[in-house]
Scaffold this motif. Structure first.
Motif, short mmCIF file in Angstrom:
data_model
loop_
_atom_site.label_atom_id
_atom_site.label_comp_id
_atom_site.label_asym_id
_atom_site.label_seq_id
_atom_site.Cartn_x
_atom_site.Cartn_y
_atom_site.Cartn_z
N THR A 145 21.55 -79.97 85.77
CA THR A 145 21.70 -80.44 84.48
C THR A 145 20.89 -79.27 83.35
O THR A 145 21.18 -78.75 82.33
N ARG A 146 19.63 -78.57 84.09
CA ARG A 146 19.23 -77.42 83.48
C ARG A 146 20.26 -76.25 83.30
O ARG A 146 20.12 -75.71 82.28
N PHE A 152 18.77 -68.04 80.43
CA PHE A 152 17.45 -68.15 80.20
C PHE A 152 16.83 -66.76 80.09
O PHE A 152 17.42 -65.93 81.09
N PRO A 153 16.12 -65.96 79.43
CA PRO A 153 15.21 -66.94 78.23
C PRO A 153 16.22 -66.86 76.96
O PRO A 153 15.49 -67.15 75.90
N ALA A 154 17.30 -66.43 76.92
CA ALA A 154 18.12 -66.51 75.54
C ALA A 154 18.20 -67.85 75.01
O ALA A 154 17.90 -68.26 73.97
N TYR A 155 18.48 -68.94 76.14
CA TYR A 155 18.33 -70.34 75.98
C TYR A 155 16.97 -70.82 76.43
O TYR A 155 16.52 -70.05 77.75
N ASP A 156 16.37 -71.76 75.74
CA ASP A 156 15.01 -72.20 76.35
C ASP A 156 14.73 -73.04 77.69
O ASP A 156 13.90 -73.07 78.02
N THR A 157 15.77 -73.57 78.12
CA THR A 157 15.57 -74.44 79.37
C THR A 157 15.33 -73.60 80.57
O THR A 157 16.17 -72.84 80.87
N PRO A 158 14.23 -73.65 80.99
CA PRO A 158 14.02 -73.04 82.31
C PRO A 158 14.65 -73.46 83.60
O PRO A 158 14.98 -74.76 83.65
N VAL A 159 14.59 -72.96 84.64
CA VAL A 159 15.19 -73.47 86.24
C VAL A 159 14.48 -72.89 87.27
O VAL A 159 14.06 -71.61 86.92
N TYR A 160 14.20 -73.72 88.27
CA TYR A 160 13.62 -73.09 89.21
C TYR A 160 14.34 -71.95 89.94
O TYR A 160 15.50 -72.09 90.08
N LYS A 166 19.78 -73.79 70.74
CA LYS A 166 19.29 -73.22 71.93
C LYS A 166 18.34 -73.81 72.73
O LYS A 166 17.47 -73.15 73.82
N GLU A 217 15.28 -76.38 74.58
CA GLU A 217 15.17 -77.26 75.41
C GLU A 217 14.68 -78.65 75.18
O GLU A 217 14.09 -78.86 74.30
#
Lengths: 476, 283
Positions: A272-273, A282-290, B43, B45
């Motif tokens: 989902t992330r 990421f980081p152009a999109y804000d959702t981080p992922v492990y 964009k 989260e």
């Protein structure tokens, strides 16, 4: 002689073998999130279509949960009438570009194809995809004439494949369908679960969803069934029937020590992330992922393959699939498993986690595995795994992705106590997919438990027919 | 549907604000203890915030946030009249509220906002609510006035002693629990160390403690498990099993640890945002 003429002359019929589909090379594709399988071009499609025997009693159609008139659309391709081919496919399937990519055709239409006896079935899925993609690329919608306005409203709760199918079916009959989706984007597993490299979002999923708008289907995102809107309130708002397709996404965990360490997560969270949250940008999109250098994935179904292949693309040094049985018993589609291995995923067979070990900051460092062996075959003929007493091994890992399967999504069920559930906690329905509440239907994973996109669509189609009969739009 | 910011109250410039959002469908069904998941732009989260107040008549919900990273900084950059891309809710189980007598509601920092909605629910159910609120200094005390409007007592502590008693909320709590034996329940919302300390303070008195957890979340409806927490030795999902749990059963050390799981990437994201002068599209 061109291939159409050749096909008409009966010269290239079943004698040639299935036209292969071009793919990105493994070494190349593990470095990007672009689609792996590239699809047929016109010539390949016409050649493949030319192999179809056009059986008098086509078995393939019976293998399709949404009953696509397969020989008819393939004939249309062979004749070069692609618009007609798409019209035929879309008469029963709102998501052909999706299904052409993610259906397990080998167990369905292609498995039933008479040529599959010679391991050479018509590539029905690839042809379906070709037709749908052709019009997506042209940005041209081929839809039936505008449906009549019946003035009737139906609500679907959950915006995944089951509800989309209900919406497409009823929309074509002139019903105004509202789809209430809890996430910020409709599509369900098509947008949050299946990775971009198997199912492009902007290029495919959103295109097929937006085509439903021409049938008057309205998607309302951020509406949580049971919370923002209740089943009862929908009837009060004038909806004549409600379809529940909220899915089964509650992830299971092993329940072993160390499972809450940082770096252990569900495949649903990981995917989902990356998919819905676009964490690969990421980081152009804000959702981080492990991020993990030594990734382990637990389970061996399609979701495990998706997670493993995503981890490679996210830059992992090594990715291992840990499974308590052997490769032979892995439940993933063969193609997914083969693609994963080609890309460098390592299979750790006959192993199950006993515990996860971490450092002083609570970060995952390794997993201790119980070594397994296969025992006697059970009544189903499947050999069950059993622990080899006292045999353990430890694998270093800094990212552990658990893909053990999922259970019923609970929010709507808990807020709608009058819905009767079965013993496994899923919604009970009759053969018409109607629930214990009159006028309320359900289908897809929330009825069957986690299954496939196409089975959910089949259930949606059954429910939509029943709803249409209830509303007097089809003869009962 | 856009979620318009109708009113913005800057509580601490650049750090904490209260937003009143136009969200009639959420306001209509929001109950104390519920939260929302927000996404500031396309964009952005997804992240959770507890609903601090909801008015079904005007269709407005209030949220309060502390700027901790890029997403909250971005949220703080929006002026009145702007819209938030996505607000999803109300989520989570509502507070279990019944008429029982005196309830002590403890709030720390921005946790006071979430506690306010719960305290209001207890008040409406006929309970006598004593609020205990604490912050670093007096100007950081949120909802002081609102709480005073329905709580017979609002007890205040600040780290610097600028308002109320100098010290921690747990010191006030301990004194009160020793004096008043009829307290039926303690509710605590705030930073993890505060909630843990409240539990330890209440333990000798045998008073039940309900805590509202601020776990990391993604979907907020039970589909990812990012928010899992150990409660009584079992895995629970804060989003669908909580966010409120029996404080005596929560593994606070694990909760604290899990809150830092993606710290490095959150830091990178925030630094890039700040370096670009707070313009997300250049991050």
């Amino acid at each position: 002689m061109n291939s159409i003429a050749a096909a008409e002359a009966g010269m290239i019929k079943p004698k040639i073998s299935r036209v292969p589909m071009r793919c990105q090379e493994p070494a190349e594709r593990v470095r990007n999130f672009e689609e792996v399988a590239l699809g047929y071009n016109l010539e390949e499609a016409i050649t493949e279509a030319g192999r179809c025997l056009n059986c008098k009693r086509p078995l393939c159609v019976g293998g399709c949960p949404v009953e696509v008139p397969i020989p008819a659309f393939i004939s249309a391709i062979r004749e070069g009438d692609l618009a007609e081919a798409l019209r035929i496919v879309k008469s029963t399937n709102s998501l052909p570009a999706v299904c052409g990519r993610v259906c397990p055709q080998e167990n369905q239409c292609e498995g039933k194809c008479i040529l599959s006896a010679k391991k050479n079935p018509i590539a029905i899925g690839r042809l379906e995809r070709f037709v749908a993609d052709h019009f997506i690329a042209l940005e041209r919608e081929v839809s039936p004439a505008s449906p009549p306005d019946t003035g009737l409203k139906v609500a679907c709760i959950g915006g995944g494949p089951a509800s989309i199918t209900v919406a497409g079916f009823l929309g074509a009959l002139g019903v105004k369908v509202s789809v209430f989706e809890a996430l910020h984007e409709a599509g369900g597993v098509l947008v949050y679960g299946i990775p971009e490299f198997r199912l492009p979002k902007a290029a495919v999923v959103r295109k097929e969803l937006s085509a439903l708008a021409s049938l008057g289907v309205e998607f309302r995102t951020n509406w949580v069934g049971g919370k923002t809107v209740s089943v009862k309130s929908l009837f009060e708002q004038g909806y004549k029937a409600v379809f529940i397709g909220v899915g089964a996404g509650l992830p299971s965990f092993f329940g072993v020590p160390g499972e809450n360490l940082n770096g252990v997560l569900s495949a649903n969270e990981y995917l989902t992330r990356i998919n819905l949250g676009m964490a690969y940008n990421f980081p152009a999109y804000d959702t981080p992922v492990y991020k993990g250098l030594e990734v382990t994935v637990y389970g061996a179904g399609n979701v495990a393959m998706d997670a493993a292949r995503s981890a490679l693309r996210m830059g992992a040094g090594s990715v291992r699939i840990v499974y308590r049985r052997t490769r032979e018993e892995m439940p993933a589609r063969l193609e997914e498993l083969e693609h994963a291995v080609e890309e460098g995923v390592i299979l750790e067979e006959l192993a199950a986690p006993l515990r996860f070990e971490g450092d002083e900051k609570g970060r995952l460092r390794s997993v201790v595995l119980q070594v397994m062996e296969l025992g006697e075959a059970d009544s189903s003929g499947r050999r069950g795994p059993r622990p080899r007493e006292g045999v353990f091994r430890e694998l270093p890992t800094d990212l552990a992705i658990v893909a053990l399967g999922t259970g019923a999504n609970r929010v709507l069920i808990e807020e709608t106590p009058e819905l009767k559930l079965n013993g496994r906690g899923y919604i009970e329905v009759n053969e018409r997919n109607e629930t214990s509440i009159p006028g309320v239907y359900a289908g897809g994973d929330i009825v069957t438990g986690a299954a496939t996109v196409i089975l959910a669509m089949g259930a949606g189609r059954r429910a939509a027919k029943a709803i249409a009969e209830r509303l007097g739009l089809l003869p009962a | 549907m856009p979620f318009r910011i109708l009113r913005k109250r800057v509580l601490i410039p650049g750090r904490t604000s209260l937003l009143e959002l136009e969200a009639p469908h959420i306001a209509a069904s929001a109950r104390p203890g519920n939260f929302v998941i927000l996404r500031v732009n396309d964009k952005g989260e997804r992240f959770p915030l507890t609903i601090a107040d909801a008015d079904p008549v005007s269709g407005v919900i209030s949220i309060v946030f502390l700027v901790l990273g890029k997403s909250t900084a971005l949220l703080d950059s929006l002026p009145e009249g702007d819209c938030i891309a996505d607000v999803c809710g109300p989520l989570g189980r509502a507070t279990h509220i019944r008429k029982q007598g005196t309830v002590l509601c403890v709030g720390g920092g921005t946790g006071i906002a979430a506690m306010h909605h719960i305290a209001k629910g207890h008040h409406r159910a006929g309970n006598r609510v004593v609020a205990v609120i604490g912050a670093r200094s007096g100007d950081l005390l949120l909802f002081h006035r609102e709480l005073s409007s329905f709580c017979p007592e609002v007890l205040v502590s600040t780290d610097d002693g600028s308002v109320g008693r100098k010290g921690l909320v747990t010191e006030i709590l301990e004194t009160r629990l020793a004096e008043e034996r009829e307290v039926k329940e303690v509710v605590a919302v705030g930073p993890v160390p505060m909630m843990r300390a409240v539990v330890e303070t209440a333990r000798p008195f045998g008073v039940p403690v309900t805590v509202s957890l601020n776990s990391m979340m993604l979907d907020g409806m039970g589909m990812c498990g990012a928010c899992r927490v150990s409660v009584g030795g079992e895995i629970r999902f804060t989003c669908v099993d909580g966010p409120e749990f029996d404080g005596y059963l929560v593994d606070f050390s694990e909760l604290q640890q899990r809150l830092s799981a993606l710290k490095e990437q959150e830091k990178l994201s925030y630094e890039l945002y700040c370096r670009c002068g707070g313009r997300h599209d250049q991050a």
